[in-house]
Design an enzyme around this catalytic site. Structure first.
Site, PDB file in Angstrom:
ATOM      1  N   ASP A 135     -34.567-119.594-125.301  1.00  0.00           N
ATOM      2  CA  ASP A 135     -35.346-120.414-124.382  1.00  0.00           C
ATOM      3  C   ASP A 135     -36.770-120.468-124.923  1.00  0.00           C
ATOM      4  O   ASP A 135     -37.192-119.639-125.724  1.00  0.00           O
ATOM      5  CB  ASP A 135     -35.291-119.807-122.976  1.00  0.00           C
ATOM      6  CG  ASP A 135     -35.807-120.787-121.945  1.00  0.00           C
ATOM      7  OD1 ASP A 135     -36.148-121.934-122.315  1.00  0.00           O
ATOM      8  OD2 ASP A 135     -35.873-120.417-120.763  1.00  0.00           O
ATOM      9  N   SER A 136     -37.523-121.472-124.472  1.00  0.00           N
ATOM     10  CA  SER A 136     -38.814-121.775-125.097  1.00  0.00           C
ATOM     11  C   SER A 136     -39.985-121.006-124.522  1.00  0.00           C
ATOM     12  O   SER A 136     -41.058-120.977-125.121  1.00  0.00           O
ATOM     13  CB  SER A 136     -39.097-123.262-124.909  1.00  0.00           C
ATOM     14  OG  SER A 136     -39.202-123.542-123.511  1.00  0.00           O
ATOM     15  N   GLY A 137     -39.804-120.436-123.347  1.00  0.00           N
ATOM     16  CA  GLY A 137     -40.938-119.796-122.691  1.00  0.00           C
ATOM     17  C   GLY A 137     -41.522-120.638-121.571  1.00  0.00           C
ATOM     18  O   GLY A 137     -42.363-120.166-120.806  1.00  0.00           O
ATOM     19  N   GLY A 138     -41.091-121.900-121.467  1.00  0.00           N
ATOM     20  CA  GLY A 138     -41.610-122.782-120.417  1.00  0.00           C
ATOM     21  C   GLY A 138     -41.378-122.208-119.031  1.00  0.00           C
ATOM     22  O   GLY A 138     -42.280-122.191-118.186  1.00  0.00           O
ATOM     23  N   PHE A 139     -40.183-121.704-118.798  1.00  0.00           N
ATOM     24  CA  PHE A 139     -39.872-121.159-117.474  1.00  0.00           C
ATOM     25  C   PHE A 139     -40.713-119.920-117.180  1.00  0.00           C
ATOM     26  O   PHE A 139     -41.156-119.719-116.046  1.00  0.00           O
ATOM     27  CB  PHE A 139     -38.378-120.844-117.359  1.00  0.00           C
ATOM     28  CG  PHE A 139     -37.972-120.480-115.953  1.00  0.00           C
ATOM     29  CD1 PHE A 139     -37.776-121.464-114.999  1.00  0.00           C
ATOM     30  CD2 PHE A 139     -37.816-119.153-115.575  1.00  0.00           C
ATOM     31  CE1 PHE A 139     -37.432-121.143-113.688  1.00  0.00           C
ATOM     32  CE2 PHE A 139     -37.468-118.815-114.269  1.00  0.00           C
ATOM     33  CZ  PHE A 139     -37.272-119.815-113.321  1.00  0.00           C
ATOM     34  N   ASP A 150     -41.295-126.762-122.255  1.00  0.00           N
ATOM     35  CA  ASP A 150     -41.363-127.734-121.164  1.00  0.00           C
ATOM     36  C   ASP A 150     -42.374-127.277-120.125  1.00  0.00           C
ATOM     37  O   ASP A 150     -42.818-126.131-120.143  1.00  0.00           O
ATOM     38  CB  ASP A 150     -39.985-127.927-120.527  1.00  0.00           C
ATOM     39  CG  ASP A 150     -39.396-126.613-120.000  1.00  0.00           C
ATOM     40  OD1 ASP A 150     -39.808-125.535-120.499  1.00  0.00           O
ATOM     41  OD2 ASP A 150     -38.530-126.650-119.116  1.00  0.00           O
ATOM     42  N   GLN A 200     -37.102-132.585-116.885  1.00  0.00           N
ATOM     43  CA  GLN A 200     -37.740-132.115-115.661  1.00  0.00           C
ATOM     44  C   GLN A 200     -37.753-133.244-114.628  1.00  0.00           C
ATOM     45  O   GLN A 200     -37.086-134.258-114.832  1.00  0.00           O
ATOM     46  CB  GLN A 200     -39.165-131.625-115.969  1.00  0.00           C
ATOM     47  CG  GLN A 200     -39.209-130.335-116.790  1.00  0.00           C
ATOM     48  CD  GLN A 200     -38.698-129.117-116.017  1.00  0.00           C
ATOM     49  OE1 GLN A 200     -38.584-129.143-114.783  1.00  0.00           O
ATOM     50  NE2 GLN A 200     -38.342-128.062-116.748  1.00  0.00           N
ATOM     51  N   GLY A 210     -35.964-126.659-114.473  1.00  0.00           N
ATOM     52  CA  GLY A 210     -36.705-126.731-113.218  1.00  0.00           C
ATOM     53  C   GLY A 210     -35.833-126.643-111.985  1.00  0.00           C
ATOM     54  O   GLY A 210     -36.262-127.016-110.892  1.00  0.00           O
ATOM     55  N   ASP A 234     -26.639-120.479-118.322  1.00  0.00           N
ATOM     56  CA  ASP A 234     -27.064-119.093-118.488  1.00  0.00           C
ATOM     57  C   ASP A 234     -27.540-118.635-117.134  1.00  0.00           C
ATOM     58  O   ASP A 234     -28.035-119.447-116.340  1.00  0.00           O
ATOM     59  CB  ASP A 234     -28.220-118.979-119.489  1.00  0.00           C
ATOM     60  CG  ASP A 234     -29.551-119.308-118.837  1.00  0.00           C
ATOM     61  OD1 ASP A 234     -30.252-118.375-118.395  1.00  0.00           O
ATOM     62  OD2 ASP A 234     -29.896-120.511-118.741  1.00  0.00           O
ATOM     63  N   CYS A 259      -8.132-107.789-113.957  1.00  0.00           N
ATOM     64  CA  CYS A 259      -9.316-107.842-114.829  1.00  0.00           C
ATOM     65  C   CYS A 259      -9.217-106.792-115.943  1.00  0.00           C
ATOM     66  O   CYS A 259      -8.917-105.632-115.682  1.00  0.00           O
ATOM     67  CB  CYS A 259     -10.570-107.618-113.997  1.00  0.00           C
ATOM     68  SG  CYS A 259     -12.079-107.579-114.986  1.00  0.00           S
ATOM     69  N   CYS A 307     -11.627-105.535-117.730  1.00  0.00           N
ATOM     70  CA  CYS A 307     -12.923-104.899-118.035  1.00  0.00           C
ATOM     71  C   CYS A 307     -12.867-103.387-117.803  1.00  0.00           C
ATOM     72  O   CYS A 307     -11.984-102.888-117.116  1.00  0.00           O
ATOM     73  CB  CYS A 307     -14.026-105.529-117.193  1.00  0.00           C
ATOM     74  SG  CYS A 307     -14.264-104.724-115.603  1.00  0.00           S
ATOM     75  N   CYS A 335     -12.689-102.009-114.162  1.00  0.00           N
ATOM     76  CA  CYS A 335     -11.419-102.151-113.451  1.00  0.00           C
ATOM     77  C   CYS A 335     -10.369-101.135-113.899  1.00  0.00           C
ATOM     78  O   CYS A 335      -9.227-101.183-113.459  1.00  0.00           O
ATOM     79  CB  CYS A 335     -10.936-103.600-113.525  1.00  0.00           C
ATOM     80  SG  CYS A 335     -11.977-104.671-112.487  1.00  0.00           S
ATOM     81  N   HIS A 378     -18.196-105.820-115.649  1.00  0.00           N
ATOM     82  CA  HIS A 378     -17.212-106.536-114.819  1.00  0.00           C
ATOM     83  C   HIS A 378     -17.692-107.951-114.499  1.00  0.00           C
ATOM     84  O   HIS A 378     -16.938-108.912-114.627  1.00  0.00           O
ATOM     85  CB  HIS A 378     -16.932-105.800-113.513  1.00  0.00           C
ATOM     86  CG  HIS A 378     -16.076-106.629-112.601  1.00  0.00           C
ATOM     87  ND1 HIS A 378     -14.709-106.743-112.774  1.00  0.00           N
ATOM     88  CD2 HIS A 378     -16.387-107.458-111.562  1.00  0.00           C
ATOM     89  CE1 HIS A 378     -14.222-107.584-111.873  1.00  0.00           C
ATOM     90  NE2 HIS A 378     -15.217-108.038-111.127  1.00  0.00           N
TER      91      HIS A 378
END
Lengths: 339, 339
Positions: free
Chosen positions: B64-68, B118, B160, B187, B237, B275, B277, B280, B305
């Site tokens: 990710d770019s860092g905008g968030f 962004d 956006q 956004g 994500d 499951c 994992c 479980c 899990h």
């Protein structure tokens, strides 16, 4: 033959899944009577299938009796010949623990090896106090034998006696007259010097029966393990690999490595090039980043590495003993761990 | 085809080793420009072999770019057409981030997919402010394209526009005129209702090119994934599986399960019987014990899990799409997650 048990006090070796624990080379793990009786309670564990099923560990489990926790953890413990009364370190609730109750709890847990309740005297203590604690420990051992019923559970006695050779030998002598499956040396790793500990082993081990396992409780550093194996100890448990791992200290054949140190920032090397653990798939620089950033993976990976280190150290010792080359092995390993 | 990326903000998916991450079914993971540039610094990662080598993840990585983070984490961020100036959330140091700098960092990290910087407008915001953030986002996207040099790194733009359909469509239109490898919808997941989010997808997705991946950033709950896949989203994500896992919440087909609840104390069942994992392999009673006792293994196992749950949910969606049965699949899965 020597073995090292990772410590799973609360039915988990901190930070590792069962398969990671296996991958680290662990064969036997330790659980704790005191902690598990307080939380979640041994009846809960029994109803969930016993300690093996509960924590998912199919290999052997030894449970400590709670004697050490009466010394180290419980608040306001009052010890009498009958047993101990103390306040839970979790919620202050008043709880009683007796030799009989310690066996009852461990039979519910279903461990493979149960320990008798012992009376640990802190160091330094008045000689009379230590003598009294020894007498009580032997008496409690007798009472434990009298009530133990599970034929699938071995029972180990615990030798006390502080740093007094005479008391240690006397306690060991009295306990070896009783039919225990193994003998532990307790009340060490409580602040004494390494030399004092080795001297205690020197006087105690010869009194213990040669064909019963000898378990040195709560010890210790790699050099302590090497020195103790040399003196005839078979079994160890210690929180150091996991506790130090959580604090960014890695064990290696070159000695300890403190990963928060700036010098590792761009270090491309793994902790140890021959180590098969998951930490050693990464650079020291990455491991440092995890600790500096407060990421859980740092403690996890270093716990895995340190346990793997301990298991490899012990497995090397076993191999060396088979080849009648333990002295050489010990000398080689001590190079990184010499005082 | 839909995919879910576990979040590895600081070059680690919290609590999991690389092999546990693989075992959970993850194919691609997310790292973060903002966090990694601040600590340990992209040059350190570059010197340690790039982000793949650094974190030991051989599969694809999106950064990710860092905008968030300018919106959510940085202190006193001042955004102008040039870029952003902010105080690091770690040490208060003043740092600048521009579209060009975000590309430079990501080229050092060597991720497979880089995101343009962004300008995320919080909700609710003045329409003029959102319009301005959109204009800036498109301008920054153009500048990012102009400086990106790595031919082995795909570049995704970010749409956006807040909750305004017209602005979303206009922003998407302008960005799709530029040659990006994929398009993200940013956004969202900033406090709007699920209905508002779905409506935004309804107006935005049709404007995006059909043969480029569509990535919905930071979303979300299982039902959000199902609804968004239905609307044409490919990539997700979200920190929910790991963050909620650390807080004792397990995702299952029957809905969420809060493991601290007393009713699980003696529950012998695993979280989900099918499951694969590591959590479980244990009873709910054991998992509860780990959380109540404050043991690291609780967060670890529940993170494993929940990630496994998300990957199975998405992998089932892929299968259903291939079989042209997505609507049925979604209806079945929504039973546990319906509002």
């Amino acid at each position: 033959m020597p073995a090292f048990m990772p410590v799973g006090t609360q039915a988990t070796v901190k930070g590792l899944t069962i398969s990671q624990l296996r991958a680290a080379g662990a064969e036997m793990v330790l659980g704790n009577t005191y902690h598990l009786a307080l939380r979640p309670g041994e009846r809960v564990i029994e109803r969930l299938g016993g300690l093996h099923q509960f924590m998912g560990w199919p290999g052997p489990i030894l449970t400590d009796s709670g004697g050490f926790q009466l010394y180290s953890l419980a608040k306001c413990a009052e010890v009498s010949d009958e047993g101990a009364i103390f306040q839970s370190h979790i919620d202050g609730q008043v709880v009683q623990l007796s030799p009989e109750r310690a066996i009852e709890i461990q039979e519910s847990l279903g461990s493979d090896v149960a320990m008798v309740l012992d009376h640990v005297a802190g160091l330094p203590s008045d000689p009379e106090f230590i003598r009294d604690a020894c007498r009580r420990t032997v008496d409690w051992a007798r009472r434990s034998l009298a009530v133990a019923r599970r034929v699938d559970q071995a029972l180990f006695a615990i030798v006390q006696g502080g740093l007094c050779g005479e008391l240690r030998q006397q306690c060991a002598q009295q306990l070896t007259e009783l039919p225990f499956s193994g003998y532990a040396i307790g009340g060490l790793s409580v602040g004494e010097t390494p030399a004092q500990m080795y001297r205690t082993l020197d006087v105690t081990c010869p009194v213990l029966p040669p064909h019963r396992p000898r378990y040195l409780m709560g010890v210790g550093r790699p050099q302590d393990l090497l020195e103790s194996i040399h003196r005839g100890v078979d079994l160890f448990d210690c929180v150091m690999p996991t506790r130090n791992g959580r604090n960014a200290l890695a064990f290696t054949d070159e000695g300890p490595l403190r990963l928060r140190n700036l010098k590792y920032k761009e270090d491309q090397r793994p902790l140890e090039s021959q180590c098969p653990c998951p930490a050693c798939r990464h650079s020291r620089g990455y491991l440092r980043h995890l600790f500096v950033s407060g990421e859980m993976l740092g403690p996890i990976l270093l716990s895995a590495h340190n346990l793997t280190y301990y298991q490899r150290l012990i497995s090397g010792a076993r191999q060396a003993i088979v080849e009648d080359a333990y002295t050489l092995y010990m000398a080689a390993k001590m190079k990184g761990w010499g005082e």
